[in-house]
Design an enzyme around this catalytic site. Structure first.
Site, short mmCIF file in Angstrom:
data_model
loop_
_atom_site.label_atom_id
_atom_site.label_comp_id
_atom_site.label_asym_id
_atom_site.label_seq_id
_atom_site.Cartn_x
_atom_site.Cartn_y
_atom_site.Cartn_z
N ARG A 175 0.84 -1.20 0.00
CA ARG A 175 0.00 0.00 0.00
C ARG A 175 0.87 1.25 0.00
NH1 ARG A 175 -3.05 -1.56 5.47
NH2 ARG A 175 -4.02 -3.53 4.82
N HIS A 191 2.72 -2.86 5.29
CA HIS A 191 2.16 -2.78 3.93
C HIS A 191 2.82 -1.65 3.15
CE1 HIS A 191 -1.10 -5.69 4.55
NE2 HIS A 191 -1.22 -5.18 5.76
N ASP A 198 -2.00 -9.36 4.17
CA ASP A 198 -3.12 -9.83 4.98
C ASP A 198 -3.71 -11.07 4.34
OD1 ASP A 198 -2.77 -7.63 6.58
OD2 ASP A 198 -4.41 -6.47 5.68
N TYR A 225 -5.65 -9.34 18.54
CA TYR A 225 -4.94 -8.07 18.39
C TYR A 225 -5.94 -7.10 17.74
CZ TYR A 225 -1.42 -4.60 17.10
OH TYR A 225 -0.70 -3.44 16.97
N HIS A 228 -7.69 -7.15 14.09
CA HIS A 228 -7.19 -8.32 13.36
C HIS A 228 -7.97 -9.60 13.64
CE1 HIS A 228 -4.00 -5.51 12.56
NE2 HIS A 228 -3.49 -6.33 11.67
N ASP A 230 -10.48 -10.45 11.73
CA ASP A 230 -11.02 -10.96 10.45
C ASP A 230 -9.93 -11.26 9.42
OD1 ASP A 230 -10.24 -8.38 9.97
OD2 ASP A 230 -12.12 -7.75 9.01
N HIS A 231 -8.69 -11.28 9.87
CA HIS A 231 -7.59 -11.66 8.99
C HIS A 231 -6.33 -11.88 9.82
CE1 HIS A 231 -6.67 -7.33 9.44
NE2 HIS A 231 -5.44 -7.61 9.07
N HIS A 233 -2.31 -10.85 9.70
CA HIS A 233 -1.34 -9.98 9.02
C HIS A 233 0.07 -10.53 9.21
CE1 HIS A 233 0.92 -6.18 8.19
NE2 HIS A 233 1.70 -6.68 9.13
ZN LIG Z 1 -2.00 -6.01 7.46
#
Ligand SMILES: [Zn+2]
Length: 249
Positions: A175, A191, A198, A225, A228, A230-231, A233
């Site tokens: 990103r 990112h 992710d 955390y 986090h 739903d994914h 990292h």
């Molecule tokens: Zn991330």
């Protein structure tokens, strides 16, 4: 006389034709055997402890997903003990003779695993970068962000295999600051450096977070955390930052 000449010429032509065909066959065969002319990178010598060079560095990128638990393999072009251990783990993962020496067997396995743009077969720059096409605007120069992404992909390729060759689903990779702000990413997010990624879908987020500890990810954030659940990292921060309290990390 005229006919004999003609026949002679015809024979000559046929012979030339056959010779040409044989020659071209030989060329094809030679290319096929010499092979290992890989579309991405071709190693020209066997590598082992104590050696240095760009070929060692290229090898390190490919085995960066096989460090010790919690460790990160340094990609410096020097074939030290950590590189040797990583090569051994890579060889074990693919059922090769695990001697810590990177020769034809190891290179052939790598050739089979990489695309012509040097990404591992199961990951691509396109899925890693849905932000902008030129990798600019992050915390590091575009070429660095792209390189960091490449190394991270090889780590994921190792993790994917360790999990039983399961697909891994990427919801976000590189990103720029603009993209990071748009999705509410953390200020110092990996990112922005290109190595952050992710993962969603399956396996479970905890399984992903736990397994990632074996594959060179120093930045692991998952369930429990903030932000986090739903994914999971993963990234490579300078110092270790792991936190997925719901997973015992
Ligand atoms: Zn991330």
């Amino acid at each position: 006389m005229e006919r004999r000449n003609l026949r002679h010429r015809l024979t000559q032509a046929l012979t030339a034709c056959v010779l040409a065909a044989v020659a071209s066959l030989a060329t094809v065969t030679a290319t096929g055997t010499a092979a290992q002319a890989d579309g991405c990178y071709t190693w020209g010598r066997t590598l082992s402890s104590g050696m240095t060079g760009e070929d060692v560095r290229q090898l390190q990128i490919r085995v960066s997903g096989y460090p010790d638990y919690g460790a990160v393999l340094t990609i410096d072009g020097a074939y030290g003990p950590a590189t040797r251990s990583a090569v051994i783990r890579f060889q074990q993962a693919y059922g090769l003779s695990a001697d810590g020496v990177a020769g034809p067997q190891t290179f052939n396995q790598i050739y089979a695993l990489q695309d012509n743009d040097c990404t591992p077969v199961n990951f691509s720059y396109a899925e890693w970068n849905r932000c902008n096409s030129d990798w600019s605007g992050g915390a590091v120069p575009a070429s660095t962000a792209r390189f960091n992404a490449l190394v991270s992909m090889w780590k994921l390729q190792a993790m994917r295999r360790a999990l039983g060759n399961v697909p891994l689903y990427i919801s976000s990779g590189f990103r720029s600051y603009a993209c990071n702000n748009a999705v509410g990413g953390a200020a110092g997010s990996r990112h922005l450096y290109g190595d952050g990624v992710d993962l969603t879908g399956s396996p479970s987020f905890c399984r992903l977070a736990q397994q990632a500890r074996n594959h060179g990810f120093s930045n692991i954030l998952g369930p429990g955390y903030p932000g986090h659940n739903d994914h999971t990292h993963l990234g490579t921060s300078p110092s270790r930052s792991w936190s997925a309290p719901s997973c015992g990390i």
